[in-house]
Design a protein around this motif. Sequence first.
Motif, PDB file in Angstrom:
ATOM      1  N   GLY A  74      40.850  36.638 121.244  1.00  0.00           N
ATOM      2  CA  GLY A  74      41.347  37.651 120.324  1.00  0.00           C
ATOM      3  C   GLY A  74      40.501  37.901 119.090  1.00  0.00           C
ATOM      4  N   ALA A  75      39.288  37.380 119.056  1.00  0.00           N
ATOM      5  CA  ALA A  75      38.394  37.626 117.918  1.00  0.00           C
ATOM      6  C   ALA A  75      37.595  38.898 118.142  1.00  0.00           C
ATOM      7  CB  ALA A  75      37.432  36.447 117.735  1.00  0.00           C
ATOM      8  N   VAL A  76      37.180  39.490 117.055  1.00  0.00           N
ATOM      9  CA  VAL A  76      36.214  40.584 117.073  1.00  0.00           C
ATOM     10  C   VAL A  76      34.861  39.932 116.821  1.00  0.00           C
ATOM     11  CG1 VAL A  76      35.384  42.635 115.834  1.00  0.00           C
ATOM     12  CG2 VAL A  76      37.845  42.320 116.258  1.00  0.00           C
ATOM     13  N   ILE A  77      33.862  40.271 117.614  1.00  0.00           N
ATOM     14  CA  ILE A  77      32.527  39.695 117.457  1.00  0.00           C
ATOM     15  C   ILE A  77      31.620  40.721 116.789  1.00  0.00           C
ATOM     16  CG2 ILE A  77      30.523  38.714 118.646  1.00  0.00           C
ATOM     17  CD1 ILE A  77      33.077  36.966 118.711  1.00  0.00           C
ATOM     18  N   ALA A  78      30.848  40.250 115.837  1.00  0.00           N
ATOM     19  CA  ALA A  78      29.917  41.109 115.115  1.00  0.00           C
ATOM     20  C   ALA A  78      28.513  40.526 115.201  1.00  0.00           C
ATOM     21  CB  ALA A  78      30.334  41.230 113.656  1.00  0.00           C
ATOM     22  N   LEU A  79      27.544  41.401 115.061  1.00  0.00           N
ATOM     23  CA  LEU A  79      26.145  40.997 114.935  1.00  0.00           C
ATOM     24  C   LEU A  79      25.631  41.506 113.591  1.00  0.00           C
ATOM     25  CD1 LEU A  79      24.669  41.826 118.471  1.00  0.00           C
ATOM     26  CD2 LEU A  79      25.210  39.569 117.543  1.00  0.00           C
ATOM     27  N   PRO A  80      24.778  40.712 112.931  1.00  0.00           N
ATOM     28  CA  PRO A  80      24.199  41.164 111.661  1.00  0.00           C
ATOM     29  C   PRO A  80      23.096  42.187 111.908  1.00  0.00           C
ATOM     30  CG  PRO A  80      23.324  39.016 112.239  1.00  0.00           C
ATOM     31  CD  PRO A  80      24.338  39.365 113.291  1.00  0.00           C
ATOM     32  N   VAL A  81      22.957  43.096 110.956  1.00  0.00           N
ATOM     33  CA  VAL A  81      21.968  44.161 111.065  1.00  0.00           C
ATOM     34  C   VAL A  81      21.230  44.292 109.728  1.00  0.00           C
ATOM     35  CG1 VAL A  81      21.628  46.649 111.461  1.00  0.00           C
ATOM     36  CG2 VAL A  81      23.426  45.417 112.712  1.00  0.00           C
ATOM     37  N   VAL A  82      19.911  44.297 109.776  1.00  0.00           N
ATOM     38  CA  VAL A  82      19.114  44.573 108.584  1.00  0.00           C
ATOM     39  C   VAL A  82      19.147  46.086 108.379  1.00  0.00           C
ATOM     40  CG1 VAL A  82      16.807  44.520 107.563  1.00  0.00           C
ATOM     41  CG2 VAL A  82      17.603  42.582 108.945  1.00  0.00           C
ATOM     42  N   VAL A  83      19.702  46.507 107.247  1.00  0.00           N
ATOM     43  CA  VAL A  83      19.779  47.940 106.966  1.00  0.00           C
ATOM     44  C   VAL A  83      18.712  48.392 105.982  1.00  0.00           C
ATOM     45  CG1 VAL A  83      22.184  48.298 107.609  1.00  0.00           C
ATOM     46  CG2 VAL A  83      21.645  47.530 105.314  1.00  0.00           C
ATOM     47  N   GLU A  84      18.293  47.466 105.126  1.00  0.00           N
ATOM     48  CA  GLU A  84      17.182  47.755 104.222  1.00  0.00           C
ATOM     49  C   GLU A  84      16.627  46.447 103.682  1.00  0.00           C
ATOM     50  OE1 GLU A  84      18.250  49.128  99.987  1.00  0.00           O
ATOM     51  OE2 GLU A  84      19.975  49.794 101.181  1.00  0.00           O
ATOM     52  N   LYS A  85      15.368  46.506 103.278  1.00  0.00           N
ATOM     53  CA  LYS A  85      14.698  45.332 102.741  1.00  0.00           C
ATOM     54  C   LYS A  85      15.367  44.905 101.433  1.00  0.00           C
ATOM     55  CE  LYS A  85      10.073  43.586 102.009  1.00  0.00           C
ATOM     56  NZ  LYS A  85       8.657  43.828 102.144  1.00  0.00           N
ATOM     57  N   ALA A  86      15.439  43.594 101.211  1.00  0.00           N
ATOM     58  CA  ALA A  86      15.980  43.014  99.976  1.00  0.00           C
ATOM     59  C   ALA A  86      17.441  43.396  99.731  1.00  0.00           C
ATOM     60  CB  ALA A  86      15.119  43.380  98.781  1.00  0.00           C
ATOM     61  N   ALA A  87      18.202  43.544 100.807  1.00  0.00           N
ATOM     62  CA  ALA A  87      19.629  43.880 100.702  1.00  0.00           C
ATOM     63  C   ALA A  87      20.426  42.951 101.616  1.00  0.00           C
ATOM     64  CB  ALA A  87      19.855  45.336 101.114  1.00  0.00           C
ATOM     65  N   PRO A  88      21.729  42.815 101.343  1.00  0.00           N
ATOM     66  CA  PRO A  88      22.548  42.018 102.261  1.00  0.00           C
ATOM     67  C   PRO A  88      22.562  42.654 103.659  1.00  0.00           C
ATOM     68  CG  PRO A  88      23.738  42.455 100.218  1.00  0.00           C
ATOM     69  CD  PRO A  88      22.492  43.305 100.206  1.00  0.00           C
ATOM     70  N   LEU A  89      22.843  41.831 104.641  1.00  0.00           N
ATOM     71  CA  LEU A  89      22.986  42.318 106.005  1.00  0.00           C
ATOM     72  C   LEU A  89      24.274  43.124 106.124  1.00  0.00           C
ATOM     73  CD1 LEU A  89      22.125  38.919 107.701  1.00  0.00           C
ATOM     74  CD2 LEU A  89      20.697  40.975 107.789  1.00  0.00           C
ATOM     75  N   ALA A  90      24.292  44.058 107.056  1.00  0.00           N
ATOM     76  CA  ALA A  90      25.523  44.752 107.438  1.00  0.00           C
ATOM     77  C   ALA A  90      25.992  44.081 108.731  1.00  0.00           C
ATOM     78  CB  ALA A  90      25.244  46.229 107.666  1.00  0.00           C
ATOM     79  N   PHE A  91      27.243  44.281 109.075  1.00  0.00           N
ATOM     80  CA  PHE A  91      27.788  43.699 110.307  1.00  0.00           C
ATOM     81  C   PHE A  91      28.430  44.803 111.122  1.00  0.00           C
ATOM     82  CE2 PHE A  91      27.532  40.332 107.229  1.00  0.00           C
ATOM     83  CZ  PHE A  91      27.009  39.279 107.959  1.00  0.00           C
ATOM     84  N   ARG A  92      28.042  44.838 112.399  1.00  0.00           N
ATOM     85  CA  ARG A  92      28.602  45.834 113.314  1.00  0.00           C
ATOM     86  C   ARG A  92      29.248  45.111 114.487  1.00  0.00           C
ATOM     87  NH1 ARG A  92      23.215  49.547 113.635  1.00  0.00           N
ATOM     88  NH2 ARG A  92      23.172  50.177 111.447  1.00  0.00           N
ATOM     89  N   GLU A  93      30.352  45.672 114.919  1.00  0.00           N
ATOM     90  CA  GLU A  93      31.060  45.080 116.053  1.00  0.00           C
ATOM     91  C   GLU A  93      30.185  45.140 117.293  1.00  0.00           C
ATOM     92  OE1 GLU A  93      35.211  45.648 118.582  1.00  0.00           O
ATOM     93  OE2 GLU A  93      35.043  46.544 116.584  1.00  0.00           O
ATOM     94  N   TRP A  94      30.242  44.064 118.075  1.00  0.00           N
ATOM     95  CA  TRP A  94      29.500  43.980 119.326  1.00  0.00           C
ATOM     96  C   TRP A  94      30.484  43.690 120.450  1.00  0.00           C
ATOM     97  CZ3 TRP A  94      27.554  39.007 121.666  1.00  0.00           C
ATOM     98  CH2 TRP A  94      26.887  39.249 122.874  1.00  0.00           C
ATOM     99  N   ALA A  95      30.520  44.559 121.427  1.00  0.00           N
ATOM    100  CA  ALA A  95      31.412  44.408 122.576  1.00  0.00           C
ATOM    101  C   ALA A  95      30.592  44.169 123.838  1.00  0.00           C
ATOM    102  CB  ALA A  95      32.274  45.653 122.729  1.00  0.00           C
ATOM    103  N   ASP A  96      31.192  43.486 124.797  1.00  0.00           N
ATOM    104  CA  ASP A  96      30.541  43.256 126.095  1.00  0.00           C
ATOM    105  C   ASP A  96      30.103  44.580 126.700  1.00  0.00           C
ATOM    106  OD1 ASP A  96      30.581  40.486 126.410  1.00  0.00           O
ATOM    107  OD2 ASP A  96      32.608  40.483 127.227  1.00  0.00           O
ATOM    108  N   GLY A  97      28.902  44.609 127.241  1.00  0.00           N
ATOM    109  CA  GLY A  97      28.402  45.792 127.937  1.00  0.00           C
ATOM    110  C   GLY A  97      27.915  46.898 127.026  1.00  0.00           C
ATOM    111  N   MET A  98      27.994  46.689 125.715  1.00  0.00           N
ATOM    112  CA  MET A  98      27.559  47.715 124.765  1.00  0.00           C
ATOM    113  C   MET A  98      26.042  47.909 124.865  1.00  0.00           C
ATOM    114  SD  MET A  98      27.802  47.490 120.603  1.00  0.00           S
ATOM    115  CE  MET A  98      29.490  48.038 120.414  1.00  0.00           C
ATOM    116  N   SER A  99      25.620  49.146 124.842  1.00  0.00           N
ATOM    117  CA  SER A  99      24.195  49.448 124.809  1.00  0.00           C
ATOM    118  C   SER A  99      23.688  49.112 123.411  1.00  0.00           C
ATOM    119  CB  SER A  99      23.985  50.931 125.117  1.00  0.00           C
ATOM    120  OG  SER A  99      22.629  51.250 125.056  1.00  0.00           O
TER     121      SER A  99
END
Length: 189
Positions: free
Chosen positions: A75-100
């Motif tokens: 029942g958890a939502v899984i996220a992956l970190p994403v670099v959105v810009e240099k010298a900034a915190p990471l963003a997090f986007r949901e990652w689902a099975d089979g997602m492109s």
Amino acid sequence: MTEIGSSQWRRDMRADLIARRQEIPVAQRNKADAKLAHMLGEYIGDVAGKVVSIYWPFRGEPDLRTFAKACRQQGAVIALPVVVEKAAPLAFREWADGMSLDRGVWNIPIPPADAPKVMPDIVIAPVVGADADNYRLGYGGGFFDRTLEHLRQSKAAKAIGVGYAEQRMETIYPHKYDIPMDHMILVDT
């Protein structure tokens, strides 16, 4: 002679620790990853309704994708970190099975820009090196430190560093901008 704790010392340590990690045979890493997943599950406990951020394995890092699948089934939502810009915190986007997935920094797979953005309750971060005070030596971009600072100001996310026992250091000689993880799990290979 390189000054201990200096930027050059950190670069040298990173290169050495990454090389040692990549020398661990894949079969040994796979066994250690299963052990790590079990230990994470024991430490975290019930993940139902929580957002758990893992990472896409890179350069011999522990592979937690099976752990993520088990969390998703609980029942958890899984996220992956994403670099959105240099010298900034990471963003997090949901990652689902089979997602492109798209390709991010260093060609690491990331969820596409239209994937739901989420705030994690639990952030699991790979380490290049780690010390007994839960400081993490990363790749040197400062993304996880900025992210932890940001998350701790806005939300009580738990940060867990993960890696192999070969990555244990006496100290990383933390700098003023280094932020310790809440917990560290380093498994024997």
